[in-house]
Design a protein around this motif. Structure first.
Motif, short mmCIF file in Angstrom:
data_model
loop_
_atom_site.label_atom_id
_atom_site.label_comp_id
_atom_site.label_asym_id
_atom_site.label_seq_id
_atom_site.Cartn_x
_atom_site.Cartn_y
_atom_site.Cartn_z
N THR A 153 33.72 26.77 -9.68
CA THR A 153 32.70 25.78 -9.24
C THR A 153 32.27 24.92 -10.42
OG1 THR A 153 31.89 27.33 -7.56
CG2 THR A 153 30.50 25.44 -8.11
N ARG A 154 32.40 23.62 -10.26
CA ARG A 154 32.07 22.68 -11.35
C ARG A 154 30.90 21.76 -10.98
NH1 ARG A 154 34.72 25.87 -13.31
NH2 ARG A 154 36.75 25.71 -14.34
N LEU A 155 30.68 21.52 -9.69
CA LEU A 155 29.72 20.50 -9.31
C LEU A 155 29.03 20.87 -7.99
CD1 LEU A 155 28.58 17.56 -9.77
CD2 LEU A 155 30.51 16.75 -8.39
N LEU A 156 27.75 20.62 -7.94
CA LEU A 156 26.97 20.73 -6.71
C LEU A 156 26.50 19.32 -6.34
CD1 LEU A 156 25.41 22.31 -4.50
CD2 LEU A 156 23.53 22.52 -6.14
N VAL A 157 26.79 18.89 -5.12
CA VAL A 157 26.39 17.57 -4.63
C VAL A 157 25.39 17.77 -3.51
CG1 VAL A 157 27.17 15.40 -3.62
CG2 VAL A 157 28.65 16.63 -5.22
N ILE A 158 24.19 17.20 -3.65
CA ILE A 158 23.15 17.37 -2.64
C ILE A 158 22.38 16.07 -2.46
CG2 ILE A 158 22.81 19.85 -3.01
CD1 ILE A 158 20.46 19.19 -4.83
N PRO A 159 21.79 15.88 -1.28
CA PRO A 159 20.86 14.75 -1.12
C PRO A 159 19.47 15.15 -1.59
CG PRO A 159 21.14 15.86 0.98
CD PRO A 159 22.02 16.59 -0.01
N HIS A 160 18.75 14.20 -2.15
CA HIS A 160 17.33 14.43 -2.45
C HIS A 160 16.58 14.61 -1.13
CE1 HIS A 160 13.49 12.73 -4.63
NE2 HIS A 160 13.22 13.74 -3.83
N VAL A 161 16.76 13.66 -0.25
CA VAL A 161 16.24 13.72 1.12
C VAL A 161 17.40 13.39 2.05
CG1 VAL A 161 14.61 12.75 2.79
CG2 VAL A 161 13.92 13.02 0.39
N ALA A 162 17.67 14.27 3.00
CA ALA A 162 18.80 14.07 3.92
C ALA A 162 18.57 12.83 4.77
CB ALA A 162 18.99 15.29 4.81
#
Length: 385
Positions: A153-162
């Protein structure tokens, strides 16, 4: 109420409609449009070859970075100016040193502007994508992400607010988790920047994409990418052009060049002068005339008011968590469809957004909205019920 009434005078687009769609397009303040018109008039009458042409433009861009720095609690030199959040996400994903077999975790809440670059990255570089299921609490998010972490695992991609559901993710906690694992965190901030207070310095975010046209009330074609100072030597420029150089002549005919030591190294062109002047004016208006504290309080209060009012409708299913929201409240109806409801609302001059693939009605409460706007939306709900 006097302050919001005074502010509304500067947003002609919201005077005759219930404008509850800031999450798609923020209303433009008149000061921004006036500045853009004045710039076009100046170019028409004076031309575009004056000695101070580039100097004036670079000063505008520098001041945009200063406004973003105040807004998001980060050094101005950490921001690269982009054409929007999608552009910023692409710069981040293609600039990271990711190779075949490296794993990227992403959530089930991502906008297509994030999903599409991820899929192309998978096709071209052979990275492995792992989807994190939606969770409803901070502990559940941590559990879901931890379950998928591996040595690759190298990267986590998430929205601040969906964008679809309006859920505010526990960005700070998730960033801490991925950092302990040795990875990076890329946050899509399109629905977060300007909707709630947020500190990049305290969050630990490595990469943060900003949209200028939504909660920041700027023109199309404006945005930014925050690159944490510790990551600027790791991220490779996705594009290259004169704007990325340390100085206008920091290159040779053989292709050697000296990149800027700041986030500017991830820019490639200094263009769209009119839009950047408009964005500068929008940011200045929000900071000086609106006040960020007022904007956040107003947005939070209106979204809470809407949430509470929707509870009186037994056929409404609210999908936005009340305690994990910013400015968006999303809900669905058993009938009619989200698209049909939005069309019915539009006929009554109430502007909201449909999310067809989830059959959601998305309402964005901006700082310039009135409680009357919400009442007009509720009247549409009563009529279709």
């Amino acid at each position: 109420m006097a302050h919001v009434d005074n502010l509304r005078r500067h947003f002609p687009a919201i005077r005759t409609v219930a404008y509850l769609n800031t999450g798609e397009f923020g209303a433009l303040p008149d000061t921004a449009v006036s500045a853009m018109q004045e710039e076009l008039r100046w170019q028409l009458e004076q031309g575009r070859l004056h000695d101070d042409w580039d100097t004036r433009f670079q000063q505008i861009r520098a001041e945009v970075r200063e406004h973003l720095a105040v807004l998001l609690d980060a050094p101005p030199e950490a921001f690269a100016l982009t054409d929007g959040a999608t552009h910023a996400v692409n710069i981040a994903l293609w600039g990271l040193p990711l190779r075949a077999g490296d794993e990227i975790l992403y959530t089930d809440l991502e906008h297509p502007a994030v999903l599409l670059p991820l899929q192309i990255l998978k096709q071209r570089r052979g990275v492995v994508l792992q989807k994190v299921p939606v969770a409803t609490s901070e502990d559940q998010w941590l559990t879901q992400v931890q379950r998928l972490l591996t040595p690759r695992t190298r990267l986590l991609v998430i929205p601040h607010v969906a964008a679809a559901t309006g859920q505010r993710l526990p960005v700070e906690t998730l960033c801490e988790l991925i950092h302990r694992h040795g990875g990076y965190c890329l946050v899509d901030g399109a629905q977060g920047a300007g909707a709630e207070p947020f500190s990049l310095a305290q969050s630990g975010v490595d990469l943060y994409a900003v949209s200028g046209r939504k909660w920041l009330c700027g023109p199309d074609g404006t945005g930014a990418l925050y690159v944490a100072p510790t990551l600027q030597s790791v991220l490779d420029p996705t594009f290259i052009g004169p704007a990325a150089l340390a100085s206008p002549h920091a290159y040779t005919a053989l292709g050697h060049h000296l990149a800027a030591e700041t986030g500017q190294r991830f820019e490639y062109a200094a263009s769209a002068r009119v839009q950047w002047i408009g964005f500068h004016e929008s940011l200045k208006f929000l900071r000086v005339h609106v006040g960020w504290d007022y904007a956040y309080t107003r947005i939070q209060g209106l979204s809470a008011h809407l949430f509470d009012q929707l509870l009186d409708f037994p056929n409404v299913q609210i999908v936005t968590p009340r305690e994990a929201r910013a400015g968006i409240v999303s809900f669905r109806l058993p009938h009619p469809s989200a698209e049909a409801f939005v069309a019915a609302a539009d006929e009554r001059s109430v502007h909201v957004q449909a999310v067809p693939n989830r059959n959601l009605i998305r309402v964005s409460c901006g700082f310039y909205n009135h409680e009357d706007d919400i009442e007009r939306l509720l009247a549409v709900l009563r009529s279709v019920r």
